[in-house]
Scaffold this active site. Structure first.
Site, PDB file in Angstrom:
ATOM      1  N   LYS A 204       4.981 -30.920  -9.136  1.00 24.37           N
ATOM      2  CA  LYS A 204       5.076 -30.855  -7.797  1.00 24.37           C
ATOM      3  C   LYS A 204       5.876 -31.766  -7.254  1.00 24.37           C
ATOM      4  O   LYS A 204       5.506 -32.926  -7.078  1.00 24.37           O
ATOM      5  CB  LYS A 204       3.731 -30.622  -6.967  1.00 24.37           C
ATOM      6  CG  LYS A 204       4.092 -30.281  -5.299  1.00 24.37           C
ATOM      7  CD  LYS A 204       3.372 -30.813  -4.320  1.00 24.37           C
ATOM      8  CE  LYS A 204       3.618 -32.118  -3.782  1.00 24.37           C
ATOM      9  NZ  LYS A 204       5.190 -32.131  -3.100  1.00 24.37           N
TER      10      LYS A 204
ATOM     11  N   GLU B  45       3.878 -52.010   4.004  1.00 27.01           N
ATOM     12  CA  GLU B  45       4.937 -51.385   3.380  1.00 27.01           C
ATOM     13  C   GLU B  45       5.777 -50.818   4.247  1.00 27.01           C
ATOM     14  O   GLU B  45       5.233 -50.010   5.140  1.00 27.01           O
ATOM     15  CB  GLU B  45       4.353 -50.663   2.174  1.00 27.01           C
ATOM     16  CG  GLU B  45       5.556 -49.923   1.310  1.00 27.01           C
ATOM     17  CD  GLU B  45       5.215 -49.146   0.277  1.00 27.01           C
ATOM     18  OE1 GLU B  45       4.442 -48.411   0.744  1.00 27.01           O
ATOM     19  OE2 GLU B  45       5.758 -49.187  -1.070  1.00 27.01           O
TER      20      GLU B  45
ATOM     21  N   GLU C 125      -0.134 -44.398  -8.769  1.00 24.31           N
ATOM     22  CA  GLU C 125       0.806 -45.760  -8.682  1.00 24.31           C
ATOM     23  C   GLU C 125       1.282 -45.643  -7.133  1.00 24.31           C
ATOM     24  O   GLU C 125       1.982 -44.451  -6.625  1.00 24.31           O
ATOM     25  CB  GLU C 125       2.069 -45.186  -9.561  1.00 24.31           C
ATOM     26  CG  GLU C 125       1.914 -45.156 -11.078  1.00 24.31           C
ATOM     27  CD  GLU C 125       1.693 -46.502 -11.847  1.00 24.31           C
ATOM     28  OE1 GLU C 125       1.975 -47.636 -10.925  1.00 24.31           O
ATOM     29  OE2 GLU C 125       0.929 -46.916 -12.741  1.00 24.31           O
TER      30      GLU C 125
ATOM     31  N   CYS D  19       9.160 -48.861  -4.571  1.00 21.85           N
ATOM     32  CA  CYS D  19       7.769 -49.595  -4.595  1.00 21.85           C
ATOM     33  C   CYS D  19       7.815 -51.168  -4.726  1.00 21.85           C
ATOM     34  O   CYS D  19       7.093 -51.975  -4.583  1.00 21.85           O
ATOM     35  CB  CYS D  19       7.014 -48.785  -5.587  1.00 21.85           C
ATOM     36  SG  CYS D  19       7.590 -48.543  -7.152  1.00 21.85           S
TER      37      CYS D  19
ATOM     38  N   GLY E 232       2.859 -42.327  -5.268  1.00 22.98           N
ATOM     39  CA  GLY E 232       3.094 -42.233  -3.638  1.00 22.98           C
ATOM     40  C   GLY E 232       2.358 -43.361  -2.753  1.00 22.98           C
ATOM     41  O   GLY E 232       2.322 -44.613  -3.265  1.00 22.98           O
ATOM     42  N   SER E 233       2.153 -43.005  -1.484  1.00 24.47           N
ATOM     43  CA  SER E 233       1.706 -44.131  -0.778  1.00 24.47           C
ATOM     44  C   SER E 233       0.069 -44.287  -1.078  1.00 24.47           C
ATOM     45  O   SER E 233      -0.449 -43.391  -1.638  1.00 24.47           O
ATOM     46  CB  SER E 233       1.924 -43.783   0.744  1.00 24.47           C
ATOM     47  OG  SER E 233       1.298 -42.416   1.036  1.00 24.47           O
TER      48      SER E 233
HETATM   49  P1  NAD Z   1       3.723 -39.755  -0.377  1.00 25.14           P
HETATM   50  O1  NAD Z   1       2.263 -40.276  -0.405  1.00 25.14           O
HETATM   51  O2  NAD Z   1       3.959 -39.367   0.980  1.00 25.14           O
HETATM   52  O3  NAD Z   1       4.032 -38.434  -1.061  1.00 25.14           O
HETATM   53  C1  NAD Z   1       3.983 -38.723  -2.511  1.00 25.14           C
HETATM   54  C2  NAD Z   1       3.613 -37.252  -3.066  1.00 25.14           C
HETATM   55  O4  NAD Z   1       2.309 -36.843  -2.808  1.00 25.14           O
HETATM   56  C3  NAD Z   1       4.544 -36.061  -2.533  1.00 25.14           C
HETATM   57  O5  NAD Z   1       4.894 -35.155  -3.577  1.00 25.14           O
HETATM   58  C4  NAD Z   1       3.791 -35.463  -1.445  1.00 25.14           C
HETATM   59  O6  NAD Z   1       3.912 -34.079  -1.170  1.00 25.14           O
HETATM   60  C5  NAD Z   1       2.417 -35.648  -2.050  1.00 25.14           C
HETATM   61  N1  NAD Z   1       1.161 -35.374  -1.372  1.00 25.14           N
HETATM   62  C6  NAD Z   1       0.902 -36.007  -0.124  1.00 25.14           C
HETATM   63  N2  NAD Z   1      -0.186 -35.409   0.284  1.00 25.14           N
HETATM   64  C7  NAD Z   1      -0.894 -35.011  -0.635  1.00 25.14           C
HETATM   65  C8  NAD Z   1      -2.185 -34.698  -0.814  1.00 25.14           C
HETATM   66  N3  NAD Z   1      -3.063 -35.080   0.238  1.00 25.14           N
HETATM   67  N4  NAD Z   1      -2.665 -34.072  -1.969  1.00 25.14           N
HETATM   68  C9  NAD Z   1      -1.613 -34.144  -2.963  1.00 25.14           C
HETATM   69  N5  NAD Z   1      -0.534 -34.708  -2.781  1.00 25.14           N
HETATM   70  C10 NAD Z   1      -0.081 -34.931  -1.678  1.00 25.14           C
HETATM   71  O7  NAD Z   1       4.790 -40.716  -0.763  1.00 25.14           O
HETATM   72  P2  NAD Z   1       6.398 -40.846  -0.654  1.00 25.14           P
HETATM   73  O8  NAD Z   1       6.789 -40.851   0.844  1.00 25.14           O
HETATM   74  O9  NAD Z   1       7.052 -39.475  -1.232  1.00 25.14           O
HETATM   75  O10 NAD Z   1       6.815 -42.145  -1.611  1.00 25.14           O
HETATM   76  C11 NAD Z   1       6.706 -43.216  -1.032  1.00 25.14           C
HETATM   77  C12 NAD Z   1       5.752 -43.980  -1.515  1.00 25.14           C
HETATM   78  O11 NAD Z   1       5.427 -43.887  -2.923  1.00 25.14           O
HETATM   79  C13 NAD Z   1       5.760 -45.670  -1.179  1.00 25.14           C
HETATM   80  O12 NAD Z   1       4.336 -45.955  -0.807  1.00 25.14           O
HETATM   81  C14 NAD Z   1       5.869 -46.232  -2.591  1.00 25.14           C
HETATM   82  O13 NAD Z   1       5.650 -47.740  -2.696  1.00 25.14           O
HETATM   83  C15 NAD Z   1       5.394 -45.311  -3.524  1.00 25.14           C
HETATM   84  N6  NAD Z   1       5.796 -45.349  -4.725  1.00 25.14           N
HETATM   85  C16 NAD Z   1       4.932 -46.075  -5.756  1.00 25.14           C
HETATM   86  C17 NAD Z   1       5.764 -46.302  -6.874  1.00 25.14           C
HETATM   87  C18 NAD Z   1       4.817 -47.020  -8.190  1.00 25.14           C
HETATM   88  O14 NAD Z   1       4.842 -46.865  -9.378  1.00 25.14           O
HETATM   89  N7  NAD Z   1       3.921 -47.921  -7.843  1.00 25.14           N
HETATM   90  C19 NAD Z   1       6.872 -45.862  -7.357  1.00 25.14           C
HETATM   91  C20 NAD Z   1       7.672 -45.167  -6.300  1.00 25.14           C
HETATM   92  C21 NAD Z   1       7.116 -45.091  -5.123  1.00 25.14           C
END
Ligand code: NAD
Length: 499
Positions: free
Chosen positions: A178, A388, A253, A287, A231-232
């Site tokens: 996804k 962040e 991550e 990130c 993600g976050s």
């Molecule tokens: P996000 O958490 O909003 O979304 C990430 C993914 O999770 C998306 O595909 C989203 O649709 C999905 N998602 C959201 N809610 C969900 C749920 N309840 N259940 C399952 N899936 C769900 O993050 P974003 O805005 O896409 O990305 C930015 C974040 O990602 C920042 O916090 C950044 O630091 C982090 N990030 C971390 C790394 C790492 O390797 N540590 C790398 C890149 C980005």
């Protein structure tokens, strides 16, 4: 390359391109000018269920494909990405917004990861050990787990899927992917190329749609034993809770609040280059972005002037224009969030040195452009130094010693990346030992990871796993220990002690 426009895309399930059960779609738009990239299926739980069923069926055969053959498919995939690198980078500059050079780097990382993991097809090493009994043989082997749910963000739309899908596949798992709703076209191209590389039907499936509808169902599905999410922090916590009842393997991550330390003996020109690249590359949407700069007071004024001069030289524009240094933020709500932190920083008493405004003029007003922003006189406990922001905003924090610098660097809830600029080898080694992050750079910025070392962070950046390198295989395999007794009699471990 002509960038898409009105085309309607589909999910890829069991080797077929299919619409969402609801027949509904959502649009992906260009963050630099609001143009439509394409329409994508707005999927729901029933689409996820179909994809999981396909992946579960495909697993029964895929796990028996010899690992070297699985690896060879990744080599072919890497070759196809290489052949399509320029087009993928161009599409990325339009759909995600990053500048072409960085988009090329994102694609290159996927090539590197697939070559590395393809090689794992001929390794996937286990262990053999002696036995404490005669005529008994011991070994451990890696076993595939089953269907892996892959949930990715938009900021590395080709690299991050490869960090997850390549190790999952070489280890013998199947995948339901996804991608983020801001970058579905790139997710779609990724899967198209995998299919072209010969990955059989059902082994990789893509289901487009939101986190609440598609992601949540994937996390809750009883036939998906592994979830890997980037993600976050907030999403990670929710996913961990939702996966708990099924005792899934969950690999997270999450966010960062990364610091560059600049000591009084540093090469300030080098430090300036490293900070500008780390703070404003990918418009701060990494990130590992350097959103804090911890500076020895003796060089604070000098570094501040250099950083402001360099930031003010940066040209904002669409990522696909060759002379652009800083592309747009991903969407309007990211723009609003970043701008709100400028207000927060001001209210907290930090000094705004440069930026702090939404950019307009020269067509920038049609996109989500924000000026590179630097705050000075930041206290370590201010929100702009703790939370962040995920945009082009960096906070300068003065300190008096290496001890204080390390204490301030560690004084946040995240632990992803850190860096120190110093010419003193003793200070460098102190930093390597004491900075509480998964990644530390010496005399470089906070970004620049390579695929053959573990990637991930401590504290709230994750839950103890790593991707990339050998460590990634631990997420996607179960260890099985095997004991072979060829004595022809019952030998009892710990009781029948061999002579
Ligand atoms: P996000 O958490 O909003 O979304 C990430 C993914 O999770 C998306 O595909 C989203 O649709 C999905 N998602 C959201 N809610 C969900 C749920 N309840 N259940 C399952 N899936 C769900 O993050 P974003 O805005 O896409 O990305 C930015 C974040 O990602 C920042 O916090 C950044 O630091 C982090 N990030 C971390 C790394 C790492 O390797 N540590 C790398 C890149 C980005």
């Amino acid at each position: 390359m002509a960038i898409l426009g009105t085309k309607t895309y589909k999910n890829f399930i069991g080797g077929e391109w299919v619409e969402a059960a609801s027949g509904e779609t959502f649009e992906s738009t260009n963050p630099a000018n609001g143009d439509t990239i394409g329409a994508f299926p707005k999927s729901g739980p029933e689409d996820v269920d179909r994809a999981v069923e396909a992946a579960k069926t495909a697993f029964e055969e895929w796990r028996f494909v010899p690992a070297p053959k699985r690896g060879e498919m990744l080599f072919r995939f890497a070759q196809l990405i290489q052949e399509n690198k320029a087009d993928l980078a161009d599409l990325m500059s339009h759909e995600m917004g990053k500048v072409l050079a960085e988009a090329g780097g994102d694609v290159q990382e996927a090539i590197d990861m697939c070559l590395y993991m393809g090689g794992e097809g001929r390794r996937l090493f286990g262990q053999t050990t002696p036995s404490e009994l005669r005529e008994k043989f011991n070994m451990s082997v890696r076993m595939p787990i089953g269907v892996v749910g892959v949930i990715t963000p938009w900021n590395f739309p080709i690299a991050i899927p490869s960090w997850k899908i390549a190790p999952a596949l070489v280890a013998g798992n199947t995948v339901v992917f996804k991608p983020a709703t801001d970058t579905p076209a790139l997710g779609e191209r990724f899967v198209e190329l995998l299919a072209e590389a010969g990955v059989p039907a059902g082994v990789v499936n893509i289901v487009h749609g939101g986190g609440g509808a598609v992601g949540k169902r994937l996390v809750g599905h009883p036939d998906v034993p592994v979830i890997t999410l980037t993600g976050s922090r907030e999403t990670g916590v929710q996913v961990l809770k939702d996966a708990a009842d099924n005792l899934k393997h969950v690999h997270l991550e999450l966010g960062g609040k990364n610091a560059v330390i600049v000591m009084d003996d540093a090469d300030l020109s080098l430090a300036t280059e490293g900070i500008i690249w780390s703070a404003f590359g990918t418009t701060g949407q990494r990130c590992t972005a350097a959103s804090r700069v911890i500076v020895h007071r003796d060089v604070y004024g000098a570094l501040q002037s250099k950083l402001v001069a360099a930031a003010e030289k940066m040209r904002l524009g669409p990522g696909w224009e060759e002379d652009t240094d800083v592309g747009p933020l991903i969407n309007r709500s990211a723009l609003d969030k970043v701008h709100s932190y400028t207000g927060i920083g001001r209210d907290e008493g930090a000094t705004l040195l440069t930026g702090g405004e939404i950019a307009s003029g020269n067509g920038l007003g049609d996109g989500n452009f924000y000026r590179p922003t630097i705050f000075a006189d930041v206290e370590p406990d201010m929100r702009i130094a703790q939370e962040e922001i995920f945009g082009p905003t960096s906070a300068l924090i003065p300190v008096d010693s290496i001890d204080e610098a390390i204490r301030v660097a560690n004084g946040v809830k995240y632990g992803l990346s850190s860096s120190i600029f110093t010419r003193d080898v003793n200070r460098a080694f102190r930093a390597m030992r004491d900075l509480d992050t998964g990644i530390t750079y010496i005399n470089a910025g906070t970004i620049g990871a390579e695929v053959h070392l573990p990637f991930g962070g401590t504290k709230d950046t994750g839950n103890g796993h790593r991707e990339a390198g050998q460590a990634a295989l631990d997420v996607f395999t179960e260890w099985k220990s095997i004991y072979v007794d060829y004595s022809g009699k019952l030998q009892k471990a710990q009781i029948d002690v061999a002579e």
